[in-house]
Design an enzyme around this catalytic site. Structure first.
Site, PDB file in Angstrom:
ATOM      1  N   LYS A 119      22.228 -24.641   9.484  1.00 32.23           N
ATOM      2  CA  LYS A 119      21.570 -23.571   8.739  1.00 32.23           C
ATOM      3  C   LYS A 119      20.271 -24.066   8.110  1.00 32.23           C
ATOM      4  O   LYS A 119      19.252 -23.361   8.104  1.00 32.23           O
ATOM      5  CB  LYS A 119      22.489 -23.041   7.640  1.00 32.23           C
ATOM      6  CG  LYS A 119      23.668 -22.224   8.140  1.00 32.23           C
ATOM      7  CD  LYS A 119      24.799 -23.100   8.623  1.00 32.23           C
ATOM      8  CE  LYS A 119      26.006 -22.304   9.068  1.00 32.23           C
ATOM      9  NZ  LYS A 119      27.061 -23.169   9.642  1.00 32.23           N
ATOM     10  N   ASP A 123      32.300 -30.239   1.750  1.00 37.01           N
ATOM     11  CA  ASP A 123      31.661 -29.598   2.898  1.00 37.01           C
ATOM     12  C   ASP A 123      30.300 -29.069   2.449  1.00 37.01           C
ATOM     13  O   ASP A 123      30.212 -28.187   1.606  1.00 37.01           O
ATOM     14  CB  ASP A 123      32.539 -28.457   3.415  1.00 37.01           C
ATOM     15  CG  ASP A 123      31.969 -27.805   4.673  1.00 37.01           C
ATOM     16  OD1 ASP A 123      30.962 -28.303   5.206  1.00 37.01           O
ATOM     17  OD2 ASP A 123      32.534 -26.787   5.120  1.00 37.01           O
ATOM     18  N   TRP A 147      36.416 -20.789   4.150  1.00 36.43           N
ATOM     19  CA  TRP A 147      35.982 -20.531   5.519  1.00 36.43           C
ATOM     20  C   TRP A 147      37.203 -20.520   6.425  1.00 36.43           C
ATOM     21  O   TRP A 147      38.068 -21.396   6.336  1.00 36.43           O
ATOM     22  CB  TRP A 147      34.991 -21.612   5.932  1.00 36.43           C
ATOM     23  CG  TRP A 147      34.390 -21.445   7.293  1.00 36.43           C
ATOM     24  CD1 TRP A 147      34.023 -20.283   7.900  1.00 36.43           C
ATOM     25  CD2 TRP A 147      34.063 -22.500   8.212  1.00 36.43           C
ATOM     26  NE1 TRP A 147      33.489 -20.532   9.139  1.00 36.43           N
ATOM     27  CE2 TRP A 147      33.508 -21.887   9.360  1.00 36.43           C
ATOM     28  CE3 TRP A 147      34.196 -23.886   8.175  1.00 36.43           C
ATOM     29  CZ2 TRP A 147      33.079 -22.630  10.462  1.00 36.43           C
ATOM     30  CZ3 TRP A 147      33.752 -24.621   9.262  1.00 36.43           C
ATOM     31  CH2 TRP A 147      33.210 -23.994  10.391  1.00 36.43           C
TER      32      TRP A 147
END
Length: 395
Positions: A245, A210, A129
Site C-alpha cells: 500500500k 503487522d 483482518w
C-alpha cells in the site's frame, strides 16, 4: 485420490470482485476490495515507482535468483523507515530482518519462527483482518481472542483488551495492528500503546506487529509511533511489514520480516530459522518490488516525490472521510465516527442481512462484516452512497 477432496468455499473478498463484474448497473459502488483507488477508480502507479523502474530497466544486468534473505539494501532501508534511524541504531544486531514475499508471507513466516521457538498461541483482537487467523494459524499456533472494536458504538474496547491480555500466559504472542486498523480504522492512542507495552513486558508476552499501511493514516513517522513504543519496551518481538500500500506495489509481493531478540547471537539464530522457513515455503522472494523500493529510498529526489504522492493519497482519504460524515449527517445518518478513524477502512454497524440488501437492492458492495474501503468512494457518488446507507441503516 482427488475425488476425496471437498469443494472449499471461495474467499469472500475475491467473490465480491466476481459479483461486481457481473453487476451491469451503472451506479454500482465498490467498497470491498482493499486497494487504494483514485477519483477515477484506478489504482495508480506512483511516479516515483515509474522512475525507479525506468532506472532499473537501464541498469539491471541479470535476472538470476536472489538468496532467501532477499535484497539486503531493501531490508536495511525499510528497517530505517519503520523503526527510525535512532531506534534502529540502538537495536543494532538485536534486530535481524529479511525480505519476504509480501506482508502475507511475512506474517506466515513470523508465525513459523514463533512456533519453532516454542510459542503455542497468539492473541488476536476481534475483529481483525480476515486472513490473520488462517495464515498465522497455519503455522501451528493456536489462536486466542480478545475484544478490540465494537461496531455498534464505534469504539476501541481497550479495557476489555487489557483485561483479556492480563490473563495471557508468558511466552504467548499478541498480534497488533501498527496503524490504520483493518477492518475498523480505529487505532490505539499513544498513551494506550504505552500502557499496552508495559502490560506485554510484565506478562512476558511477545508482540507480533503487522505494519501494512505506513503513511496512510497520520504520516510516515506518526503511523509507527506506537510500534516504536512497543519495540523500545520489548526484549523480543516479531514485525511483519508490507510495502504494497505504501508504494502501490500490490502485485509485486514486497514485504519484510524483522525479528527482535535479547542479543545479537539469539537474533542470528532466529534469522536462520526464518530463512529455513522461507526456503521451504517459496525458496526465493521476488526481486522487482524490493528493487523498486530500494531505488526510491536511495535517491533523494525519488524519495521526496514518493513522500508527496503518499501524502496526497493520505489527504484524499481523510477528505473522503470528512465528506462522507458530512453528507451522511445531511441525509439524517450519523457516521461521525468515520471522520476520526484512520487509513483506508472503516467498519459500519451493519448486519449481514443489511449488507446483502445494500448489495442486491442498491448495488453497494462490501464484505458481510460491514467493512468499507474509504478510498473506493468516488466524489460524484458520495451523496448517493450516503442516501443508500441511510435507507438501510435507519430501519
Amino acid at each position: 485420490m482427488l475425488e476425496n477432496l471437498k469443494t472449499e468455499p471461495p474467499d469472500p473478498i475475491l467473490s465480491l470482485i466476481d459479483m461486481l463484474r457481473a453487476d451491469k448497473r451503472p451506479d454500482k459502488i465498490d467498497l470491498g476490495v482493499g486497494v487504494y483507488v483514485d477519483d477515477f477508480g484506478r489504482t495508480p502507479v506512483m511516479e516515483a515507482v515509474k522512475k525507479a523502474e525506468k532506472k532499473l530497466y537501464g541498469e539491471q544486468t541479470s535476472k538470476a535468483y536472489v538468496a532467501s534473505i532477499g535484497d539486503a539494501g531493501f531490508t536495511a532501508l525499510v528497517r530505517e523507515l519503520v523503526f527510525g534511524e535512532a531506534l534502529s541504531k540502538t537495536l543494532g544486531a538485536r534486530m535481524a530482518g529479511f525480505q519476504a514475499a509480501g506482508g502475507m508471507a511475512a506474517l506466515r513466516l513470523g508465525g513459523e519462527v514463533l512456533k519453532r521457538a516454542g510459542c503455542e498461541s497468539v492473541w488476536m483482537g476481534r475483529p481483525t483482518w480476515a486472513i490473520h487467523a488462517p495464515v498465522i494459524g497455519a503455522s501451528g499456533l493456536a489462536v486466542r481472542w480478545h475484544d478490540y472494536f465494537d461496531p455498534a458504538t464505534q469504539t476501541v474496547q481497550f479495557d476489555a483488551m487489557m483485561s483479556a491480555l492480563g490473563g495471557a500466559k508468558k511466552g504467548e504472542a499478541v498480534l497488533l495492528h501498527a496503524c490504520c486498523h483493518n477492518p475498523s480504522g480505529a487505532d490505539l492512542g499513544i498513551a494506550q500503546w504505552r500502557a499496552l507495552a508495559e502490560l506485554v513486558h510484565q506478562r512476558g508476552l511477545i508482540p507480533f506487529i503487522d505494519l501494512a499501511y505506513q503513511g496512510l493514516g497520520d504520516g510516515i513517522e506518526e503511523d509507527v509511533a506506537g510500534l516504536r513504543v512497543m519495540i523500545e519496551a520489548a526484549p523480543e518481538a516479531v514485525v511483519a511489514v508490507s510495502e504494497s500500500k505504501t508504494f502501490g506495489l500490490y502485485r509485486e509481493r514486497t514485504g519484510a520480516l524483522f525479528l527482535l531478540a535479547k542479543d545479537a547471537q539469539t537474533a542470528g539464530v532466529a534469522l536462520s530459522n526464518g530463512l529455513v522457513a522461507a526456503r521451504v515455503a517459496y525458496s526465493m522472494p521476488p526481486d522487482h518490488g524490493a528493487a523498486i523500493v530500494r531505488t526510491v529510498l536511495e535517491d533523494e529526489a525519488m524519495k521526496r516525490s514518493w513522500r508527496r504522492e503518499l501524502g496526497a493519497m493520505r489527504a484524499r482519504i481523510k477528505s473522503l472521510r470528512a465528506v462522507l460524515a458530512d453528507r451522511a449527517a445531511a441525509a439524517g445518518l450519523d457516521l461521525e465516527s468515520v471522520r476520526g478513524q484512520r487509513g483506508m477502512f472503516s467498519m459500519l454497524s451493519l448486519t449481514p442481512e443489511q449488507v446483502l440488501t445494500l448489495r442486491a437492492t442498491h448495488g453497494v458492495y462490501m464484505p458481510e462484516n460491514g467493512r468499507i474501503n474509504i478510498a473506493g468512494i468516488s466524489p460524484e457518488r458520495i451523496d448517493a452512497l450516503a442516501e443508500k446507507l441511510r435507507q438501510v441503516m435507519a430501519r
